[in-house]
Design a protein around this motif. Structure first.
Motif, mmCIF file in Angstrom:
data_model
loop_
_atom_site.group_PDB
_atom_site.id
_atom_site.type_symbol
_atom_site.label_atom_id
_atom_site.label_comp_id
_atom_site.label_asym_id
_atom_site.label_seq_id
_atom_site.Cartn_x
_atom_site.Cartn_y
_atom_site.Cartn_z
ATOM 1 N N ASP A 191 2.134 5.490 -14.142
ATOM 2 C CA ASP A 191 3.060 5.922 -13.759
ATOM 3 C C ASP A 191 4.347 4.542 -13.547
ATOM 4 O OD1 ASP A 191 2.543 8.626 -13.775
ATOM 5 O OD2 ASP A 191 2.206 8.433 -11.977
ATOM 6 N N TRP A 192 3.313 3.613 -14.188
ATOM 7 C CA TRP A 192 4.574 2.781 -14.129
ATOM 8 C C TRP A 192 4.568 1.791 -15.261
ATOM 9 C CZ3 TRP A 192 4.517 -0.294 -8.845
ATOM 10 C CH2 TRP A 192 4.350 0.074 -8.005
ATOM 11 N N ALA B 206 0.408 3.609 -3.069
ATOM 12 C CA ALA B 206 0.299 4.887 -2.736
ATOM 13 C C ALA B 206 1.380 6.264 -3.434
ATOM 14 C CB ALA B 206 -0.154 4.993 -1.292
ATOM 15 N N LYS B 207 3.046 6.212 -3.718
ATOM 16 C CA LYS B 207 3.467 7.283 -4.193
ATOM 17 C C LYS B 207 2.983 7.028 -5.091
ATOM 18 C CE LYS B 207 7.350 5.270 -0.714
ATOM 19 N NZ LYS B 207 8.781 4.911 -0.630
ATOM 20 N N LYS B 208 2.774 5.996 -6.111
ATOM 21 C CA LYS B 208 2.139 6.130 -7.563
ATOM 22 C C LYS B 208 0.661 6.252 -8.255
ATOM 23 C CE LYS B 208 7.045 5.325 -9.739
ATOM 24 N NZ LYS B 208 7.470 4.910 -10.634
ATOM 25 N N PRO B 209 0.403 6.884 -7.802
ATOM 26 C CA PRO B 209 -1.519 7.129 -8.240
ATOM 27 C C PRO B 209 -2.152 6.033 -9.063
ATOM 28 C CG PRO B 209 -1.171 8.588 -6.955
ATOM 29 C CD PRO B 209 0.108 7.862 -6.923
ATOM 30 N N GLU C 25 0.924 -1.696 -0.012
ATOM 31 C CA GLU C 25 0.571 -0.205 0.369
ATOM 32 C C GLU C 25 1.437 1.246 -0.316
ATOM 33 O OE1 GLU C 25 -2.967 -0.690 3.131
ATOM 34 O OE2 GLU C 25 -4.236 -1.465 2.355
ATOM 35 N N LYS C 26 1.673 1.237 0.589
ATOM 36 C CA LYS C 26 2.669 2.160 0.677
ATOM 37 C C LYS C 26 3.670 2.453 -0.812
ATOM 38 C CE LYS C 26 3.833 2.170 5.655
ATOM 39 N NZ LYS C 26 4.943 1.729 6.584
ATOM 40 N N ILE C 27 3.615 1.344 -1.223
ATOM 41 C CA ILE C 27 4.505 1.106 -2.393
ATOM 42 C C ILE C 27 3.379 2.207 -3.646
ATOM 43 C CG2 ILE C 27 5.537 0.456 -4.255
ATOM 44 C CD1 ILE C 27 6.889 -1.745 -2.316
ATOM 45 N N GLN D 179 8.832 -2.413 -13.458
ATOM 46 C CA GLN D 179 8.620 -2.123 -11.882
ATOM 47 C C GLN D 179 7.865 -3.066 -11.838
ATOM 48 O OE1 GLN D 179 7.545 1.778 -12.487
ATOM 49 N NE2 GLN D 179 8.938 3.219 -11.665
#
Length: 719
Positions: free
Chosen positions: A158-159, A151-154, A147-149, A163
């Motif tokens: 962006d992926w 959240a940095k790229k909503p 979730e933290k990872i 990645q």
């Protein structure tokens, strides 16, 4: 993919009734399945080589596998069937989807926790303890980290593929770990899918994985299962035992589910259709069979006959339901569903379709006008129309999450739709609160726009609606013009009008005021025909509101304008029938107008009646422009079907928006310069509007010409 689509919170917080139905439709077929497998063993003995093989396939594990396959409901397959049959948003479809979600969850739990014991016996205890520890680790450690990872790229764009490769590596690591622990690798994939946080990231994963999974991996899996299945040999040795096994296997779950739903009071045909839907099989059934084959827990005969049963069970659902379950048949028993045929004290049921909150606010203002009669309440069903894109099961799962009010995060497109839905629901719930005695409920329809009209039909029939309200495909801009919202909205409106099960209204909103803030002046232009009679009935209801003033104008066609539009008639009988129909229409028009003049105008000062005579096509815009100068707030018009006017038919061919009819198209056009909102009505019972149809004019028909008087008449002076 199953893990990404599964909604655990929805299952755990589901209502009692669907939960009990799901448990019964899972456990009872499993119990009955043991008896069916006993018959399979008896018939299968002639295929087995010796006593050892007979004993090998007569173990408790074999009975459990056969029973488990019978109890499975394929949720993804069922969701697609409901979408194809346009039953997803009916009462039957919603219940079937909820129960199938539970059933799918129970079956995956059995596959993950019980299946290892069937394969490895008591040695699986250590493996299961390790798997349970891995589940807890995934939920409490891996999921918060992901979730933290994420959240940095909503934004899903962006992926990069590089990645995402780490996500795939995590998948293989999870499956490899469960394989090392002695559990099927599929369990690891399921746990990993459940651990990934929901949102746009999940949607992106499913989008990029679906093509590869459904187009390459799934066909290979089905192909390998087909190679193991020797249906030809089984069919060559068909006997009474084979027929009994097939029949019992197919109808066990159908009968069980049918009995449970009948106990809860579901009608006979709905219960039967529900049982068929719950008998739909999916990929999990074939997974269980193939793993059982690999571990010699099922014989070749049993494998083949169960594969054949799965094919029959799944393929039989759609055609049989189309035959036995037809909501439209039951609906037609209620006679014509029109506003005109309803009494003033009868509850009015309206289905309101919107695309966004802007449409909802305008529709609420129309409902306020219709709620003026205190002795007649409104029962409103408001639905937001959302285009279905991507995987059906993922969107359906997201909608189930939203309906459960658990506040999950969805994809950007889904979350926007659900945010709009909350705003839309707020508009209609406020209407129901302010206008006591009225009821409003809201929901959402996700379907391809090309066929969403069928979902609207089924919902209107289930709700027994008398009127379907649709928004025009243009909205009122700040510059004072109507601008296109989406062209596809116009296609939806036309598709609905072609075969609607009740009357239809299209609302052109030019900033219609709420009756809570202002008085409204409404004009109804009456030329004749069923649509105008329906529009007059609606306008008459609106006139019951104490803040509404109604002016009804009857436009009488004379001279050239009265020439009838004759279609090509093949015989004398058809021509005579057409003449009789037109005479009957005139009688109905006169009766409707006379009743309005006597009962409406004569008893209420806020209702006025006027007449205008029209002799040519040039007079129609002139008359409409004359009344438009008075700045009415709302036009209530009939679409114009059944008028039999040659001039109007020719003008209709030149309209930009044929769904609005001649006068509706004129008032709604920007070039006309009107600032009034428009409600165009099509009455049910006379056939839907045929768009793009060319009319054949017959100039040989000249009806009697009436001479217009020297001045117009007002009923306020006549009475």
């Amino acid at each position: 993919m199953a893990g990404l689509e599964m909604n655990l919170d929805f299952v755990l917080r589901a209502p009692k009734k669907p939960t009990i139905i799901a448990i019964c439709s899972t456990l009872i077929p499993m119990i009955l399945g043991t008896g069916i497998y006993s018959l399979v063993i008896i018939v299968d003995k002639k295929f087995l080589k010796n006593y050892v093989e007979t004993y090998e396939y007569n173990r408790p594990q074999c009975y459990f596998i056969w029973s488990m396959v019978l109890s499975i409901t394929g949720f993804p397959v069922l969701a697609n069937i409901l979408v194809d049959l346009k039953l997803l948003y009916t009462r039957l479809g919603k219940l079937a989807l909820t129960v199938a979600t539970h059933n799918d969850f129970y079956n995956w739990i059995m596959f993950a926790l019980v299946f290892p014991f069937l394969v490895n016996g008591y040695r699986a205890i250590f493996s299961m303890l390790c798997v349970i520890a891995f589940i807890l680790l995934s939920h409490f450690v891996l999921r918060p980290l992901l979730e933290k990872i994420v959240a940095k790229k909503p934004n899903k764009h962006d992926w990069t593929n590089y990645q995402l490769s780490f996500v795939i590596m995590g998948l293989f690591a999870s499956t490899g770990l469960t394989d090392i622990l002695g559990v099927n690798p599929l369990v690891g994939a399921l746990i990993y899918g459940l651990a990934i946080p929901r949102g746009s990231f999940t949607e992106m994963l499913m989008e990029r994985s679906d093509d590869f999974g459904s187009r390459y991996l799934a066909p290979l899996f089905f192909f390998s299962g087909g190679l193991r299945c020797n249906i030809v040999k089984v069919l060559q040795t068909v006997d009474l035992g084979f027929v009994v096994i097939v029949i019992l296997s197919i109808f066990t779950k159908i009968v069980t589910t049918f009995a449970v739903t009948r106990y809860y009071g579901m009608p006979f045909r709905e219960s039967l259709a529900f049982g068929l839907l719950m008998n739909t099989k999916g990929v999990l059934s074939l997974i269980v069979l193939n793993i059982a084959w690999d571990n010699k827990l099922i014989s070749a005969y049993a494998f083949s006959i169960m594969t054949l049963n799965i094919l029959i069970m799944t393929f039989m659902v759609s055609p049989i339901i189309n035959v036995i379950y037809r909501p439209k048949t039951a609906y037609r028993m209620n006679l014509l569903r029109t506003i005109q045929n309803l009494g003033f004290q009868t509850e009015v049921r309206i289905l309101v379709c919107v695309h966004n909150p802007r449409h909802a606010s305008g529709m609420v203002n129309i409902l306020e006008a219709l709620s003026g009669i205190s002795v007649s309440s409104l029962r409103v069903t408001a639905v937001q129309l959302v285009e279905l894109k991507g995987r059906v099961t993922s969107l359906v799962s997201a909608q189930l999450e939203h309906q459960s009010s658990l506040g999950f995060s969805q994809s950007q497109s889904q979350s926007q739709s659900f945010e709009d839905m909350e705003t839309i629901a707020g508009h209609f719930h406020f209407f129901a609160q302010v206008h006591s005695g009225n009821h409003a409920e809201t929901s959402m329809i996700m379907s391809p726009f090309a066929t969403i009209n069928r979902d609207i039909y089924n919902l209107a029939m289930e709700k027994q609606a008398s009127l379907v309200l649709l928004p025009f495909h243009k909205h009122w801009s700040s510059e004072g013009n109507l601008e296109v919202t989406k062209e596809v909205f116009s296609e939806i409106n036309q598709n609905v009008m072609k075969d609607a099960p009740c009357s239809v209204g299209i609302f052109v909103d030019r900033g219609l005021n709420s009756l809570l803030n202002a008085n409204l002046h409404i004009i109804m232009l009456f030329i004749g025909g069923p649509d105008d009679r329906e529009a007059l009935a609606i306008a008459w209801r609106m006139a019951g509101h104490h803040r509404i003033q109604l002016t009804m104008v009857r436009i009488i066609l004379c001279g050239k304008a009265a020439m009838e539009d004759q279609k090509k008639e093949s015989g004398h009988e058809e021509l005579l029938s057409a003449v009789l129909d037109k005479n009957k229409e005139r009688e109905l028009d006169d009766s409707c107008v006379n009743n309005f003049r006597i009962m409406g105008v004569n008893n209420k000062d806020t209702i006025k009646y006027e007449e205008r005579y029209v002799e040519s096509d040039d007079d129609i815009p002139r008359v409409v422009n004359e009344f438009d100068q008075r700045r009415y707030d709302l036009y209530v018009l009939g679409q114009g079907k059944g008028r039999h006017s040659r001039v109007l038919s020719e003008m209709l061919d030149w309209t930009d928006f044929p769904e609005l009819g001649v006068i509706g198209d004129l008032v709604a056009s920007n070039s006309f310069g009107s600032y009034s909102s428009v409600l165009v009505v099509q009455q049910y019972g006379y056939g839907g509007m045929e768009f793009g149809k060319n009319y054949v004019n017959n100039p040989s028909c000249h009806p009697p010409i009436c001479k217009p008087p020297s001045r117009t008449r007002s009923l306020s002076r006549m009475f």
